[in-house]
Write a protein that holds these residues in place. Structure first.
Motif, mmCIF file in Angstrom:
data_model
loop_
_atom_site.group_PDB
_atom_site.id
_atom_site.type_symbol
_atom_site.label_atom_id
_atom_site.label_comp_id
_atom_site.label_asym_id
_atom_site.label_seq_id
_atom_site.Cartn_x
_atom_site.Cartn_y
_atom_site.Cartn_z
ATOM 1 N N VAL A 80 2.245 -3.797 -2.579
ATOM 2 C CA VAL A 80 1.511 -3.075 -1.330
ATOM 3 C C VAL A 80 0.935 -4.194 -0.644
ATOM 4 O O VAL A 80 0.416 -5.156 -0.884
ATOM 5 N N TYR A 81 1.019 -3.958 0.802
ATOM 6 C CA TYR A 81 0.436 -4.776 1.922
ATOM 7 C C TYR A 81 -0.540 -4.160 2.276
ATOM 8 O O TYR A 81 -0.673 -2.821 2.622
ATOM 9 N N PRO A 82 -1.829 -4.813 2.353
ATOM 10 C CA PRO A 82 -2.995 -4.154 2.717
ATOM 11 C C PRO A 82 -3.075 -3.972 4.405
ATOM 12 O O PRO A 82 -3.666 -4.812 5.236
ATOM 13 N N GLN A 83 -2.640 -2.974 4.899
ATOM 14 C CA GLN A 83 -2.708 -2.611 6.232
ATOM 15 C C GLN A 83 -2.683 -1.021 6.332
ATOM 16 O O GLN A 83 -2.533 -0.338 5.486
ATOM 17 N N VAL A 84 -3.038 -0.768 7.657
ATOM 18 C CA VAL A 84 -2.923 0.655 7.774
ATOM 19 C C VAL A 84 -1.894 1.013 8.914
ATOM 20 O O VAL A 84 -1.888 0.308 9.956
ATOM 21 N N PRO A 85 -0.973 1.839 8.865
ATOM 22 C CA PRO A 85 -0.845 2.716 7.593
ATOM 23 C C PRO A 85 -0.242 1.900 6.276
ATOM 24 O O PRO A 85 0.450 0.811 6.503
ATOM 25 N N PRO A 86 -0.444 2.626 5.122
ATOM 26 C CA PRO A 86 0.062 1.768 3.964
ATOM 27 C C PRO A 86 1.519 1.136 4.078
ATOM 28 O O PRO A 86 2.143 2.043 4.600
ATOM 29 N N LYS A 87 1.810 0.088 3.780
ATOM 30 C CA LYS A 87 2.982 -0.324 3.473
ATOM 31 C C LYS A 87 3.469 -0.580 2.070
ATOM 32 O O LYS A 87 2.808 -1.580 1.560
ATOM 33 N N VAL A 88 4.519 -0.116 1.623
ATOM 34 C CA VAL A 88 5.136 -0.271 0.027
ATOM 35 C C VAL A 88 6.269 -0.532 -0.136
ATOM 36 O O VAL A 88 6.973 0.172 0.497
ATOM 37 N N GLU A 89 6.466 -1.635 -0.659
ATOM 38 C CA GLU A 89 8.049 -2.028 -0.619
ATOM 39 C C GLU A 89 8.544 -2.291 -2.211
ATOM 40 O O GLU A 89 7.315 -2.417 -3.061
ATOM 41 N N TYR A 90 9.666 -2.216 -2.555
ATOM 42 C CA TYR A 90 9.981 -2.354 -4.129
ATOM 43 C C TYR A 90 11.178 -3.491 -3.861
ATOM 44 O O TYR A 90 12.071 -3.361 -3.063
#
Length: 117
Positions: A80-90
């Motif tokens: 999870v990257y703390p940014q707006v909008p949220p960015k989630v990678e797997y």
């Protein structure tokens, strides 16, 4: 969700503890987990939206559920990257990457198997 003391749960636990094939299938079995793992094997990291786009027909609820299961089983990392909008990678963990040979062999076997009539 099954009760822990149900016959099915007891049998599943026994099989998973005493049979490597059963243990492996309990982690990767089902319609969507194999596909998620395969995409992550071929592409180091994928955003949630990219995974969803590749998995035609999967609901958002199902994808979230399967990703959580894979994460709980130690096969996938959620970043999870703390940014707006949220960015989630797997991405796959080392344990997830250790499935490469198994999944490739399953793929080869499935490609070579002649359909039965």
């Amino acid at each position: 969700m099954r009760k822990e003391n149900s016959t099915n749960s007891i049998n599943e636990k026994h099989l998973n503890q005493n049979c490597g094939i059963s243990a492996t299938l309990s982690l990767i079995g089902g319609r969507w987990k194999i596909n998620i793992l395969s995409y992550l094997l071929n592409e180091d990291r994928l955003r949630y939206s990219a995974l969803r786009a590749r998995l035609e027909g999967i609901s958002e609820r199902m994808l979230i559920s399967k990703l959580k299961e894979l994460e709980q089983d130690g096969l996938v990392n959620r970043i999870v990257y703390p940014q707006v909008p949220p960015k989630v990678e797997y991405e796959l963990t080392a344990l997830g990457h250790s499935l490469r040979e198994i999944l490739e062999l399953m793929d080869e076997w499935g490609e070579q198997k002649e359909p039965s009539h």
